[in-house]
Design a protein around this motif. Structure first.
Motif, PDB file in Angstrom:
ATOM      1  N   GLU A  24       0.812  -1.208   0.000  1.00  0.00           N
ATOM      2  CA  GLU A  24       0.000   0.000   0.000  1.00  0.00           C
ATOM      3  C   GLU A  24       0.855   1.272   0.000  1.00  0.00           C
ATOM      4  O   GLU A  24       0.320   2.380   0.018  1.00  0.00           O
ATOM      5  N   LEU A  25       2.175   1.116  -0.049  1.00  0.00           N
ATOM      6  CA  LEU A  25       3.090   2.244   0.002  1.00  0.00           C
ATOM      7  C   LEU A  25       3.669   2.538  -1.378  1.00  0.00           C
ATOM      8  O   LEU A  25       3.814   1.643  -2.200  1.00  0.00           O
ATOM      9  N   SER A  26       4.023   3.793  -1.595  1.00  0.00           N
ATOM     10  CA  SER A  26       4.790   4.144  -2.788  1.00  0.00           C
ATOM     11  C   SER A  26       6.226   3.664  -2.598  1.00  0.00           C
ATOM     12  O   SER A  26       6.633   3.274  -1.490  1.00  0.00           O
ATOM     13  N   GLY A  27       7.021   3.713  -3.682  1.00  0.00           N
ATOM     14  CA  GLY A  27       8.401   3.272  -3.579  1.00  0.00           C
ATOM     15  C   GLY A  27       9.195   4.091  -2.567  1.00  0.00           C
ATOM     16  O   GLY A  27       9.970   3.552  -1.769  1.00  0.00           O
ATOM     17  N   GLY A  28       8.991   5.411  -2.590  1.00  0.00           N
ATOM     18  CA  GLY A  28       9.704   6.273  -1.651  1.00  0.00           C
ATOM     19  C   GLY A  28       9.302   6.012  -0.211  1.00  0.00           C
ATOM     20  O   GLY A  28      10.141   6.004   0.690  1.00  0.00           O
ATOM     21  N   MET A  29       8.011   5.781   0.017  1.00  0.00           N
ATOM     22  CA  MET A  29       7.539   5.499   1.377  1.00  0.00           C
ATOM     23  C   MET A  29       8.093   4.174   1.876  1.00  0.00           C
ATOM     24  O   MET A  29       8.458   4.043   3.052  1.00  0.00           O
ATOM     25  N   ALA A  30       8.145   3.186   0.992  1.00  0.00           N
ATOM     26  CA  ALA A  30       8.703   1.888   1.391  1.00  0.00           C
ATOM     27  C   ALA A  30      10.176   2.028   1.778  1.00  0.00           C
ATOM     28  O   ALA A  30      10.645   1.400   2.736  1.00  0.00           O
ATOM     29  N   GLN A  31      10.923   2.857   1.031  1.00  0.00           N
ATOM     30  CA  GLN A  31      12.325   3.074   1.381  1.00  0.00           C
ATOM     31  C   GLN A  31      12.449   3.798   2.710  1.00  0.00           C
ATOM     32  O   GLN A  31      13.367   3.549   3.490  1.00  0.00           O
ATOM     33  N   ARG A  32      11.537   4.731   2.991  1.00  0.00           N
ATOM     34  CA  ARG A  32      11.541   5.396   4.292  1.00  0.00           C
ATOM     35  C   ARG A  32      11.357   4.373   5.409  1.00  0.00           C
ATOM     36  O   ARG A  32      12.025   4.441   6.449  1.00  0.00           O
ATOM     37  N   ALA A  33      10.451   3.439   5.186  1.00  0.00           N
ATOM     38  CA  ALA A  33      10.228   2.396   6.195  1.00  0.00           C
ATOM     39  C   ALA A  33      11.478   1.548   6.376  1.00  0.00           C
ATOM     40  O   ALA A  33      11.834   1.173   7.500  1.00  0.00           O
TER      41      ALA A  33
END
Length: 259
Positions: free
Chosen positions: A136-145
């Motif tokens: 459910e995350l964008s690529g950038g959000m997944a990298q933040r996680a």
């Protein structure tokens, strides 16, 4: 002004792979050092041993000559004091963002873990997505996680292996800004591998330019630019050209930018 002491030092590190009676020299006599709280970016062609060096610094691969010393301790095996962020986020798809970050914690009470996890959710700006699954995350959000998971144990050193390489240009620039903010707030010492010369100049305190295989340090220099950094500023472009010229012949980019 008192000079800062070296915090992370790589001394005479060489690495050769042995397979089927063949030898492949990947790294040759690497010597690097940075102070605590600094960012080192390593740039070089594919296959020059950049990721191999990161694994050696992390203690994942101790089969090399030479040494890696962090805060006076020789690194010979993986340590939770060294975080690692990969090009892919590598989140567990069945766990929420909050659960993925908390999974890296193995010390403290349940309440302490909740507080620590929440702290790093907020640090990377994902507190509103704590219950989201990776899909459910964008690529950038997944990298933040992924960055939050690497930082949640508060390692003094964070290693990043092309963490933004798979992102689109806009998201990449956003994540570069986020990484600088996170580094300022966490004071973490970082070593980052990248193919992106602009990214290296924008983020780093030092740049190490690697030769093609076997990887050697062709150039190592300090980046002294005012903050916030301006990608169109003359000194930024001069440093960019310095790195660029290690790999390519001089081309019209110099005329284009009038430098």
């Amino acid at each position: 002004m008192k000079q800062k002491a070296e915090y992370l030092t790589v001394s005479g590190l060489s690495k050769t792979f042995h397979s089927g009676g063949q030898e492949l020299e990947v790294l040759r006599d690497i010597n690097l050092s940075i102070c605590q709280g600094e960012i080192l970016c390593i740039v070089g062609a594919s296959g020059c041993g950049k990721s191999t060096l990161l694994r050696a610094i992390a203690g994942i691969d101790a089969e090399h000559t030479g040494s890696v010393v962090i805060d006076g301790k020789t690194i010979t095996h993986p340590d939770k004091k060294i975080g690692f962020v990969f090009q892919e986020h590598r989140l567990f798809p069945w766990l929420t963002v909050e659960q993925n970050i908390a999974y890296a914690l193995n010390e403290g009470t349940k309440k302490e873990k909740e507080i620590q996890t929440r702290k790093y959710l907020e640090l990377v700006g994902l507190e509103k997505f704590a219950a989201a699954l990776p899909r459910e995350l964008s690529g950038g959000m997944a990298q933040r996680a992924g960055i939050a998971r690497a930082l949640v144990n508060e390692p003094p050193v964070l290693l990043l292996d092309e963490p933004f390489g798979a992102l689109d240009t806009f998201t990449k620039i956003t994540m570069q800004n986020e990484l600088k903010r996170i580094q300022r707030e966490s004071k973490t010492t970082m070593v980052m591998v990248t193919h992106d010369i602009d990214e290296a100049v924008y983020l780093s305190d030092h740049i190490a330019v690697f030769s093609s295989r076997p990887g050697t340090v062709k150039d190592f220099f300090r980046v002294e630019l005012a903050e916030p950094r301006d990608r169109n500023e003359h000194e930024f472009l001069r440093i960019r050209r310095k790195v660029f010229d290690e790999f390519f012949e001089r081309i019209d980019v110099h005329e284009e930018y009038n430098i």
